[in-house]
Write a protein that holds these residues in place. Structure first.
Motif, PDB file in Angstrom:
ATOM      1  N   THR A  62      -3.055  -2.454  -7.617  1.00 40.75           N
ATOM      2  CA  THR A  62      -4.013  -2.438  -6.501  1.00 40.75           C
ATOM      3  C   THR A  62      -3.588  -3.416  -5.413  1.00 40.75           C
ATOM      4  O   THR A  62      -3.667  -3.118  -4.213  1.00 40.75           O
ATOM      5  CB  THR A  62      -5.424  -2.797  -7.001  1.00 40.75           C
ATOM      6  OG1 THR A  62      -5.833  -1.837  -7.971  1.00 40.75           O
ATOM      7  CG2 THR A  62      -6.426  -2.811  -5.859  1.00 40.75           C
ATOM      8  N   VAL A  63      -3.116  -4.593  -5.822  1.00 45.71           N
ATOM      9  CA  VAL A  63      -2.679  -5.591  -4.844  1.00 45.71           C
ATOM     10  C   VAL A  63      -1.442  -5.103  -4.101  1.00 45.71           C
ATOM     11  O   VAL A  63      -1.338  -5.245  -2.873  1.00 45.71           O
ATOM     12  CB  VAL A  63      -2.406  -6.944  -5.532  1.00 45.71           C
ATOM     13  CG1 VAL A  63      -2.009  -7.993  -4.482  1.00 45.71           C
ATOM     14  CG2 VAL A  63      -3.634  -7.416  -6.299  1.00 45.71           C
ATOM     15  N   VAL A  64      -0.488  -4.508  -4.823  1.00 47.34           N
ATOM     16  CA  VAL A  64       0.720  -3.983  -4.180  1.00 47.34           C
ATOM     17  C   VAL A  64       0.343  -2.925  -3.148  1.00 47.34           C
ATOM     18  O   VAL A  64       0.840  -2.935  -2.005  1.00 47.34           O
ATOM     19  CB  VAL A  64       1.681  -3.390  -5.235  1.00 47.34           C
ATOM     20  CG1 VAL A  64       2.812  -2.610  -4.552  1.00 47.34           C
ATOM     21  CG2 VAL A  64       2.261  -4.494  -6.109  1.00 47.34           C
ATOM     22  N   ALA A  65      -0.551  -2.006  -3.513  1.00 48.78           N
ATOM     23  CA  ALA A  65      -0.968  -0.957  -2.577  1.00 48.78           C
ATOM     24  C   ALA A  65      -1.648  -1.566  -1.357  1.00 48.78           C
ATOM     25  O   ALA A  65      -1.431  -1.122  -0.224  1.00 48.78           O
ATOM     26  CB  ALA A  65      -1.904   0.024  -3.281  1.00 48.78           C
ATOM     27  N   SER A  66      -2.470  -2.595  -1.576  1.00 49.72           N
ATOM     28  CA  SER A  66      -3.180  -3.236  -0.459  1.00 49.72           C
ATOM     29  C   SER A  66      -2.210  -3.934   0.482  1.00 49.72           C
ATOM     30  O   SER A  66      -2.282  -3.791   1.713  1.00 49.72           O
ATOM     31  CB  SER A  66      -4.200  -4.242  -1.005  1.00 49.72           C
ATOM     32  OG  SER A  66      -5.102  -3.625  -1.888  1.00 49.72           O
ATOM     33  N   TYR A  67      -1.289  -4.729  -0.090  1.00 50.15           N
ATOM     34  CA  TYR A  67      -0.319  -5.446   0.742  1.00 50.15           C
ATOM     35  C   TYR A  67       0.558  -4.461   1.511  1.00 50.15           C
ATOM     36  O   TYR A  67       0.873  -4.678   2.696  1.00 50.15           O
ATOM     37  CB  TYR A  67       0.540  -6.351  -0.139  1.00 50.15           C
ATOM     38  CG  TYR A  67      -0.112  -7.678  -0.512  1.00 50.15           C
ATOM     39  CD1 TYR A  67      -1.437  -7.943  -0.204  1.00 50.15           C
ATOM     40  CD2 TYR A  67       0.627  -8.668  -1.172  1.00 50.15           C
ATOM     41  CE1 TYR A  67      -2.006  -9.160  -0.548  1.00 50.15           C
ATOM     42  CE2 TYR A  67       0.063  -9.882  -1.516  1.00 50.15           C
ATOM     43  CZ  TYR A  67      -1.261 -10.128  -1.205  1.00 50.15           C
ATOM     44  OH  TYR A  67      -1.821 -11.326  -1.537  1.00 50.15           O
ATOM     45  N   ASP A  68       0.982  -3.379   0.852  1.00 51.56           N
ATOM     46  CA  ASP A  68       1.828  -2.401   1.531  1.00 51.56           C
ATOM     47  C   ASP A  68       1.095  -1.770   2.716  1.00 51.56           C
ATOM     48  O   ASP A  68       1.699  -1.524   3.778  1.00 51.56           O
ATOM     49  CB  ASP A  68       2.267  -1.313   0.551  1.00 51.56           C
ATOM     50  CG  ASP A  68       3.388  -1.780  -0.386  1.00 51.56           C
ATOM     51  OD1 ASP A  68       4.005  -2.820  -0.080  1.00 51.56           O
ATOM     52  OD2 ASP A  68       3.621  -1.109  -1.406  1.00 51.56           O
ATOM     53  N   ARG A  69      -0.179  -1.479   2.551  1.00 50.87           N
ATOM     54  CA  ARG A  69      -0.942  -0.905   3.671  1.00 50.87           C
ATOM     55  C   ARG A  69      -1.094  -1.911   4.799  1.00 50.87           C
ATOM     56  O   ARG A  69      -1.038  -1.549   5.983  1.00 50.87           O
ATOM     57  CB  ARG A  69      -2.313  -0.441   3.172  1.00 50.87           C
ATOM     58  CG  ARG A  69      -2.245   0.880   2.400  1.00 50.87           C
ATOM     59  CD  ARG A  69      -3.525   1.205   1.691  1.00 50.87           C
ATOM     60  NE  ARG A  69      -4.667   1.223   2.582  1.00 50.87           N
ATOM     61  CZ  ARG A  69      -5.929   1.420   2.191  1.00 50.87           C
ATOM     62  NH1 ARG A  69      -6.181   1.605   0.897  1.00 50.87           N
ATOM     63  NH2 ARG A  69      -6.912   1.437   3.061  1.00 50.87           N
TER      64      ARG A  69
END
Length: 483
Positions: A62-69
């Protein structure tokens, strides 16, 4: 000399698993808001994926997806082997000349500031600055059940425009509701609106012209100040006392300014939760008659009051029977703000004019929301729902008062109903609100509740939203430093 890079703090607001909003969306919105508001500075290192996930109880994915966005949206940049960093936002628009470096300016605290930041809160999160109850206090399952029941009905009825006056069964139900308040109004005297906000706008557009004067309580609901000013109206505040408007000041200013309207909270006034006395109600009506003023009675908090059998409350619409008084109310405070169902009760002639003006603005209001409200009102569960809400407020209010007084904050009076406390902090609460915002806390400073928006030592607190220990820690520290 070794260069050091500041570490960006963790999120201040909690992540909610009950809001229905995806966790990644919440994280992206919260971080973006803190970068926009300059609480996260360019170059600050974000917590590592593992740190962030552990602190907030979410998965690393979830954190990876958030940072990527956030990288894709230009808020963060990824540095191989080093992590994620807050990006310099000015670099996104190289066509603009760089501004000369200046000292960081304090945020401008105005009505738009408060509303914008209220809408940035995590959906359903309780905020001491909010004018609504926490989502957990409301009947979400009941509203969902009403929606499902309506969805099972014949679909064609929701495919066309509704009645310009509003859904007739709802207006008939509102007729019965008003009768309980001793207000006689036929369905043809009731016009549904997109909340009280649109109701005020329709009334002002119909009865006023640019340059006219409108009186409001001072303090009062801040949103209408900007709305009236945008129509070219002059807004003047009438000091609000514990039992209603200052009638001496009202008579003096009425003779001087000849206002078209006077907008009043008779019952559970926002922000003090005080109510109008019978003596004041008669005096206000007499002054209105003498000077040709139309009274707009905003009774949006009507259903949070326990009723005259429990506690005295006087409204002007029953005394006047909609001759000089226009009555407004709705269900955003007791059912759901997102339903946006309000209504106007007025004389038959004025109701027709307001329905015509509503058609010019929006054709009709959404019948879907009106059918939901009708179903809830007509099936008898609404009264029990209100009893639960009032009970929770009655339990929360004394605790909030004790904590406020323990900090040395002032209260002119102690309300016995409603959701608000009008607190005297003994210092400029706009400064206090700016300091609180740096810690992710949103306060409603008193300056926003006056049409003049002058510095004020007051602030509004929502007794249903004061459980966050960070709020009390902040207030204790801020008040202690001021002494």
């Amino acid at each position: 000399m070794t260069n050091t890079i500041s570490q960006a703090p963790m999120l201040q607001a909690p992540i909610s698993r009950d809001s229905g909003e995806p966790l990644a969306d919440q994280i992206v919105r919260a971080i973006a808001a803190r970068i926009d508001d300059k609480h996260l500075r360019a170059g600050a290192r974000m917590p590592s994926i593992r740190q962030f996930a552990g602190k907030h109880g979410v998965s690393p994915f979830t954190v990876v997806a958030s940072y990527d966005r956030l990288v894709a949206q230009g808020y963060l940049e990824s540095r191989r082997g080093a992590g994620f960093f807050v990006r310099e936002r000015a670099s996104l628009n190289t066509a603009l000349p760089a501004a000369a470096p200046t000292a960081a300016a304090a945020p401008k605290l105005d009505v738009v500031w408060l509303i914008r930041n209220l809408f940035r809160q995590v959906p359903g999160e309780a905020s001491p600055a909010a004018g609504v109850l926490p989502a957990a206090w409301l009947d979400g399952p009941g509203i969902a059940a009403a929606l499902r029941a309506i969805g099972r009905q014949q679909g064609g009825m929701l495919l066309n425009y509704g009645n310009p006056y509003g859904y007739l069964p709802l207006r008939q139900q509102l007729q019965r509701k008003l009768a309980e308040l001793e207000i006689e109004a036929a369905p043809e005297q009731i016009v549904t609106t997109v909340g009280v906000t649109q109701a005020l706008d329709l009334v002002a557009r119909e009865l006023c012209r640019p340059g006219d004067t409108v009186f409001v309580d001072d303090p009062a609901w801040f949103l209408m100040f900007g709305s009236f000013a945008a129509l070219g109206l002059k807004v003047i505040g009438i000091p609000r006392l514990a039992d209603g408007p200052d009638v001496a000041k009202l008579a003096q200013l009425a003779a001087l300014h000849k206002p078209r309207l006077f907008v009043v909270n008779s019952v559970l006034h926002n922000p003090s939760s005080s109510s109008l006395s019978a003596a004041k109600a008669f005096q206000v009506l007499r002054i209105a008659e003498e000077h040709g003023i139309t009274i707009v009675e905003d009774d949006i908090y009507c259903d949070l009051h326990p009723g005259p059998a429990v506690q005295a409350a006087t409204r002007m619409a029953p005394l006047d029977q909609l001759r000089r008084v226009i009555y407004l109310s709705g269900f955003s405070k007791s059912l759901a703000a997102n339903l946006r169902v309000g209504f106007i009760a007025a004389s038959p002639e004025l109701a027709q004019r307001l329905a015509d003006r509503k058609m010019l603005a929006t054709l009709t209001t959404s019948e879907l929301g009106e059918r939901v409200v009708y179903k809830i009102l007509s099936e008898g569960v609404y009264r029990k729902h209100l009893e639960r809400i009032r009970g929770r407020l009655d339990a929360a209010r004394p605790q909030a008062i004790r904590r406020v007084e323990a900090l040395g904050l002032g209260l002119d009076s102690q309300p016995t109903a409603g959701m608000f406390l009008w607190v005297d902090a003994g210092r400029d609460t706009s400064v206090l609100a700016a300091q609180a915002m740096e810690q992710g806390l949103l306060l409603a400073p008193g300056s926003l509740f006056s049409p003049d928006q002058l510095p004020s030592t007051r602030m509004r607190l929502n007794v249903a939203a004061l459980e966050d220990a960070r709020l009390w820690d902040f207030l204790a520290g801020a008040i202690g430093r001021a002494r």
